[in-house]
Every structure is written in structure tokens, then in C-alpha cells.
Design a protein around this motif. Sequence first.
Motif, short mmCIF file in Angstrom:
data_model
loop_
_atom_site.label_atom_id
_atom_site.label_comp_id
_atom_site.label_asym_id
_atom_site.label_seq_id
_atom_site.Cartn_x
_atom_site.Cartn_y
_atom_site.Cartn_z
N GLY A 93 2.73 -4.31 -1.39
CA GLY A 93 2.44 -5.20 -2.51
C GLY A 93 3.11 -6.55 -2.33
O GLY A 93 4.03 -6.71 -1.53
N ILE A 94 2.64 -7.54 -3.09
CA ILE A 94 3.12 -8.92 -2.99
C ILE A 94 3.63 -9.37 -4.36
O ILE A 94 3.00 -9.12 -5.38
CB ILE A 94 1.99 -9.85 -2.52
N ILE A 95 4.79 -10.03 -4.34
CA ILE A 95 5.37 -10.59 -5.56
C ILE A 95 5.28 -12.11 -5.49
O ILE A 95 5.66 -12.72 -4.48
CB ILE A 95 6.85 -10.16 -5.72
N ILE A 96 4.81 -12.73 -6.56
CA ILE A 96 4.72 -14.18 -6.62
C ILE A 96 6.13 -14.76 -6.77
O ILE A 96 6.90 -14.32 -7.61
CB ILE A 96 3.84 -14.64 -7.80
N GLY A 97 6.43 -15.74 -5.92
CA GLY A 97 7.73 -16.41 -5.99
C GLY A 97 8.69 -16.01 -4.89
O GLY A 97 9.61 -16.76 -4.55
N ILE A 98 8.52 -14.82 -4.33
CA ILE A 98 9.41 -14.39 -3.25
C ILE A 98 9.20 -15.30 -2.04
O ILE A 98 8.07 -15.52 -1.60
CB ILE A 98 9.17 -12.91 -2.88
N GLY A 99 10.30 -15.82 -1.53
CA GLY A 99 10.22 -16.70 -0.37
C GLY A 99 9.69 -18.08 -0.70
O GLY A 99 9.43 -18.87 0.20
N GLY A 100 9.53 -18.40 -1.98
CA GLY A 100 9.05 -19.71 -2.38
C GLY A 100 7.69 -19.66 -3.04
O GLY A 100 7.50 -20.19 -4.13
N ILE A 101 6.72 -19.02 -2.40
CA ILE A 101 5.37 -18.92 -2.97
C ILE A 101 5.03 -17.46 -3.28
O ILE A 101 4.75 -17.10 -4.42
CB ILE A 101 4.31 -19.51 -2.02
N ALA A 102 5.03 -16.61 -2.27
CA ALA A 102 4.72 -15.19 -2.47
C ALA A 102 5.15 -14.43 -1.23
O ALA A 102 5.13 -14.97 -0.11
CB ALA A 102 3.22 -14.99 -2.71
N GLY A 103 5.55 -13.20 -1.41
CA GLY A 103 5.96 -12.40 -0.27
C GLY A 103 5.83 -10.92 -0.54
O GLY A 103 5.83 -10.47 -1.69
N SER A 104 5.70 -10.14 0.54
CA SER A 104 5.60 -8.69 0.43
C SER A 104 6.96 -8.09 0.12
O SER A 104 8.01 -8.64 0.50
CB SER A 104 5.07 -8.10 1.74
N VAL A 105 6.95 -6.97 -0.58
CA VAL A 105 8.19 -6.29 -0.92
C VAL A 105 8.42 -5.09 0.00
O VAL A 105 7.49 -4.54 0.58
CB VAL A 105 8.19 -5.81 -2.40
N PHE A 106 9.69 -4.75 0.15
CA PHE A 106 10.16 -3.59 0.93
C PHE A 106 9.87 -3.71 2.43
O PHE A 106 9.82 -2.71 3.14
CB PHE A 106 9.57 -2.28 0.38
N VAL A 107 9.66 -4.94 2.90
CA VAL A 107 9.35 -5.16 4.32
C VAL A 107 10.49 -4.67 5.20
O VAL A 107 11.66 -4.99 4.97
CB VAL A 107 9.07 -6.65 4.60
N GLY A 108 10.13 -3.90 6.25
CA GLY A 108 11.11 -3.45 7.23
C GLY A 108 11.87 -2.20 6.85
O GLY A 108 12.64 -1.67 7.66
N LEU A 109 11.66 -1.71 5.63
CA LEU A 109 12.36 -0.50 5.22
C LEU A 109 11.63 0.73 5.76
O LEU A 109 10.42 0.69 6.00
CB LEU A 109 12.46 -0.44 3.70
N PRO A 110 12.32 1.84 5.98
CA PRO A 110 11.69 3.03 6.57
C PRO A 110 10.50 3.52 5.76
O PRO A 110 10.46 3.40 4.53
CB PRO A 110 12.82 4.07 6.56
N ARG A 111 9.53 4.07 6.47
CA ARG A 111 8.31 4.57 5.83
C ARG A 111 8.62 5.56 4.72
O ARG A 111 7.94 5.58 3.68
CB ARG A 111 7.44 5.23 6.90
N ALA A 112 9.64 6.37 4.90
CA ALA A 112 9.98 7.38 3.89
C ALA A 112 10.69 6.77 2.68
O ALA A 112 10.86 7.45 1.67
CB ALA A 112 10.88 8.45 4.52
N PHE A 113 11.09 5.53 2.77
CA PHE A 113 11.80 4.87 1.67
C PHE A 113 10.85 4.65 0.51
O PHE A 113 9.79 4.04 0.67
CB PHE A 113 12.36 3.54 2.17
N SER A 114 11.20 5.14 -0.66
CA SER A 114 10.28 5.06 -1.80
C SER A 114 10.49 3.81 -2.64
O SER A 114 9.68 3.50 -3.50
CB SER A 114 10.40 6.31 -2.69
N GLY A 115 11.58 3.07 -2.39
CA GLY A 115 11.77 1.80 -3.06
C GLY A 115 12.45 1.90 -4.41
O GLY A 115 12.76 2.98 -4.91
N TYR A 116 12.68 0.74 -5.00
CA TYR A 116 13.33 0.63 -6.32
C TYR A 116 12.50 1.39 -7.35
O TYR A 116 11.35 1.06 -7.60
CB TYR A 116 13.43 -0.85 -6.69
N LEU A 117 13.10 2.44 -7.90
CA LEU A 117 12.40 3.31 -8.85
C LEU A 117 11.05 3.75 -8.30
O LEU A 117 10.06 3.83 -9.03
CB LEU A 117 12.26 2.61 -10.20
#
Length: 613
Positions: A466-490
Motif C-alpha cells: 500500500g501507499i501513503i500520501i506524504g511519505i517521502g514528500g509526495i507518496a511512498g509504499s509502507v513496510f518496504v524491506g520488511l520480512p514477508r512474514a512481518f504483519s506490520g503495525y496492527l
Amino acid sequence: MKKSEKKVIKINWGQIIKRISPYNVKKGILYLRHYGMKEFWVKLTERFQADDVDYKEWYENHRVLEKDLEEQKNVHFFKEPLISIIVPIYNTPITFLRQMIDSVQQQSYAKWELCIGNASPEKQEIRQVLEEYKSDKRIKEIAIPENKGIAENTNKAMTISEGEFIGLLDHDDLLAPNALYEVVKALNENNLAEVVYTDEDKVTADLEEHFRPHFKPDFNLDLLRSNNYICHFFVASRDLIKRVGGFRPEFNGAQDYDLILRCTEQAKQIVHIPKILYHWRVHKASTADNPASKMYAFDAGKRAIEEHLVRCRTKGTVQHTKDLGFYRVKYEVCGEPLVSIIIPNKDQSEALKKCLDSIREKTSYRNYEIIIVENNSEEPETFAFYKKIAGEKIKIVTWEGEFNYSAINNFGVRHARGDYLLLLNNDVEIINGDWLTEMLSHCQRKEVGIVGAKLYYPDNTIQHAGIIIGIGGIAGSVFVGLPRAFSGYLHKASIQLDLSAVTAACMLVKRSVFEQVGGLEEKLKVAFNDVDFCLRVREKGYLVVYDPYAELYHYESKTRGAEDTKEKIRRFQTEIEYMRSHWIGLLKKGDPYYNCNLSLTKWDYSLKNNQRS
């Protein structure tokens, strides 16, 4: 925190010096021009923070000050509704009961009543505590001779309430002292609001430590179908609660979830306050600390979602996930509509072959066509491969202009026959066979315009969730580079939810929606065209759904190459300016599917390290 004790922000100046370049200087000047000095400094200090943010420190720095509470007490709103706080109690520990009542009495907004449904009337110590507070006429009690469960006890407590709005508070939890003030402020700013909810955190039984904050997005239908993310603090109009029928005892354990689903289905307006205004106490008997202790509650949550889908006339089944309290909805595919898969390509025949082989060999949904848009290939092997694969299922069309991702895809769409369009990179590989069925099942929903997938790098780390508006200035993907099994924030990397944007490396869209917004913006040749497209679709009122159950490998833009020439950098800067010019309001306000308390320089839902304004 006293002014003299204000934490000093540690900035890694060495890191700043390393990043000084003409490009970054120009980028900084443009940011300053758009946002002003204050936001520029916040951005600069956050970007070069030396350390991660500790929530304990963050909480102390952001909790409401006594002087602010005093000021709030003197504020007069145009609308000052009576808010009824409903609390069912049963064998509540005396200390917890006192602290709960005290947290209501300490509210800076005074027009409230606390309605307690006492299902332990025989407990002398509880009776004594309630008698102590009877001098405050805003505190009411109704005795419930026989404990009927939370749902019926809460309904009983509501019978003595008179407020225009109802707020729900558990017997062992706490409200922040500015909670009702912020709710009433929101009600005054949003005339049609019938539901208001806030952010929350957890607090230890002794109240010594606040932890595990839940910073929520604005209303998010698919996230709510995945988890009761709204939870606490929940306030709804009395009329709305009456309309939907109050609490239902058959959903005890998930009675709040069931009520929230029914209220949000009918509410005229749903407002989110991005502030920690509710403290959920964790102790040994609490579901918050030991989820497996109340499996019946999660089963009740599953049934609540199932009935919600029926009321919404949406066909689907609900499953538990490995993370209890989080659910997966599997929607039905209606019929067998044609899906047109559009793949831009320049050479890279081996990568394209791997992509096509994975589609053909693994995709269980069979009614699709593939449109390969040839763009300036030079290798003889590529054209030989085209001759080999062209046929009934695969069509080769040629775009003779320069590389322009938007124009190429728009061109491909003009050659497509399907009612659903799948934009797909040539450097992806299918993982699970039901990926297209999964995406189509969402895209067929009337409220959905776009569906995005979960993508991994070849080393099984996340490339797109997924992409969040504002990350990195304009928009960026979240959880990039984290392990496939990582389920993320909540678990946000691993559950279905709505977002402002998803990547066009694998994006399914209704053809009617694609045409309604005029396709991809051809001024955005390389970057942000998918983000801009999603935002325009969102403007038309459609949802953009991220579905982690459609999984692919992505070998990351092999064809296009790196942004490493002056011309490419200049073009990229132009695209940044286009996005700022067209979406400056959203960039300043913040992504409604994110939270203003979270970082825009990191992609893992880290806290934003800002000081009290």
C-alpha cells in the motif's frame, strides 16, 4: 512536561551534510515555498532524527496540560450537547471503579452525565463507592439485580440516560481529561456527525506506563471489516443508536463491534479525532492482554461481520486469521467477466516470459486476455518471442512514442475488450493461484474502484503493501524491506483495508471507472501516475482496496532503469511539482487513511517526533 524540561531534538548533522546536493537544496526550497518555514523545519528535524521515538516520552510530551484544561473549561460552543457516558459494572475492582469515575469527573467539558448500570448491587464495597459520588448529580446509577451480560447491562444503563450523544466507557478504563471537549469540538465542526471516535492507548493496571498506542485512520470500511479498529472512544448520537436497535446480547464479547458496524452503516457522517483520548487498562483478566482467553468474543466478532455483510447486501464469507480479532472477508465473484491484463514491455524477454508463464500456469481465474504494449524494443529475441506467444489469448500492440508509462497503458486500454483492466508490470511473477479471483471479487463491489496487491522482492521482503500520501514528500509504499512474514503495525501489511493509493505494478480497476476519470495522466510519464490516478478515483467516491491475499514477486522496474541522469532527475522534479500543485490540499491536510501522529520519513508506522505545538 515543563518548558525548562523540554526534550532537545538530536539531529545527525553528519547525515545532513552527506545529503547536501544541488538536487536536495532545490527540493528543500520548493518544499519551503509550498509549506512555509514551520513545516519545513518540522520536516527537516524529523528526517534527520538520530533516534526512534519512545512512546512513553511522546505521551508525556503530548498529554494535555493543566493550563489547556483550564482554558477549555471557559470555552463556549455553539452546540453544547449533553453527553451520556454509559458504563456497565460487574464485580469491578474498587480502585479501578474510583479511577474510572474520577476520569469522567475531571473532564474539561462539564455537560455530561455518567450512567452506571450496576450488575453487582449486592457488593457492599461497590455500593459504598457509588454512594460517595452521589453528591455529583451528574452521576446516576441503576441497579441490575441479575447480571445479564455486557450488552443487556449496557442497554439497561442507557435507560436512565438523557444525553443527545452516548459515549461508551468500560468499567476499568479511563478517559483523558480533554476527551469530551475534543468530541464536542468535533461535533461543532461537523454538523452532520452522528459517530465520533478517537485514538487510544493501553495503560498498565497501576497506571504507571502508557504503551501500545493505536493511531487510527479516518473511517475505513475494509479495515473495519478486518478488525474493530474503531473500538474506543466511541460516541454516537442517541437517535442513531435507537435507530439501529442498541446492543444485542447474542453478540456478547463483541457487542461493541456489532454496534459500531450497525451505526457506521447508517451514520450521516463519521468523524475521527486523531488524539489519544482513551486509555484501555490491561490487567491479567483483560482481553487486551490475553486475546486467547476469550475465543467466544472473536467468534462473536466473526458473526457480527457476517450479519453486516448481509445488511449491506454483499455476498462473502468471513474467516479468522492467525491473529485473533482480525478477520478475512472472501467475497464472491459474480459471473465470469473478461479481465484485460495490460503489460508494457521493452525487451527483457526473459522477464516477460517468466511473468506470462506464471500467469498461465498459476492463475485459477481463466477468463482473461493479455495485451502486451511493445515500446521501442531493440533485441531480436524480443520480437521472436512476440511471434511465438501471439494468439487468441495474447495480443501484441505497438506504442511507437517515447517511454511514457501513462500513455502506454492508456494506449493498451484502447485495445482491451474487458470490463476490468489489470495494469501489470512485465517484471512480476504470480505466487498464489487465486490472486486474480481475489482482486476481482473486491473490484466487483459497487463501492470499489481500484484493487491493489501485495508485492515482494525476490528475497521475500515486502516491496509494496500500500501507499501513503506524504511519505517521502509526495507518496511512498509502507513496510518496504520488511520480512514477508512481518504483519506490520496492527497487522496492516496483512489485512484488507482501504488506502489512498496502491501501485500500478499490479492494479485492477473497473473499466467504467478508468474511463470516468480519463485514464492515467500522461503528463506524469514515469513517477506518481498511479498515485494521481488513485486519488482521482477516490475523488469520484470510489474505494481503493489493498488486498494482501493477492501476492506477487516484483523484480522492481528492470525495464525503466534507475533515475541516474540529469534529464531523468529533472523530469522527476517536474513530476513532484505536478503532484504538489494538484494535490497540495491533501498533502498539507494529510492522508485520511494514515494518521497525523505518524512519521512521513519512515514507512513502518513509526511515531512522528514532533514537539508540542
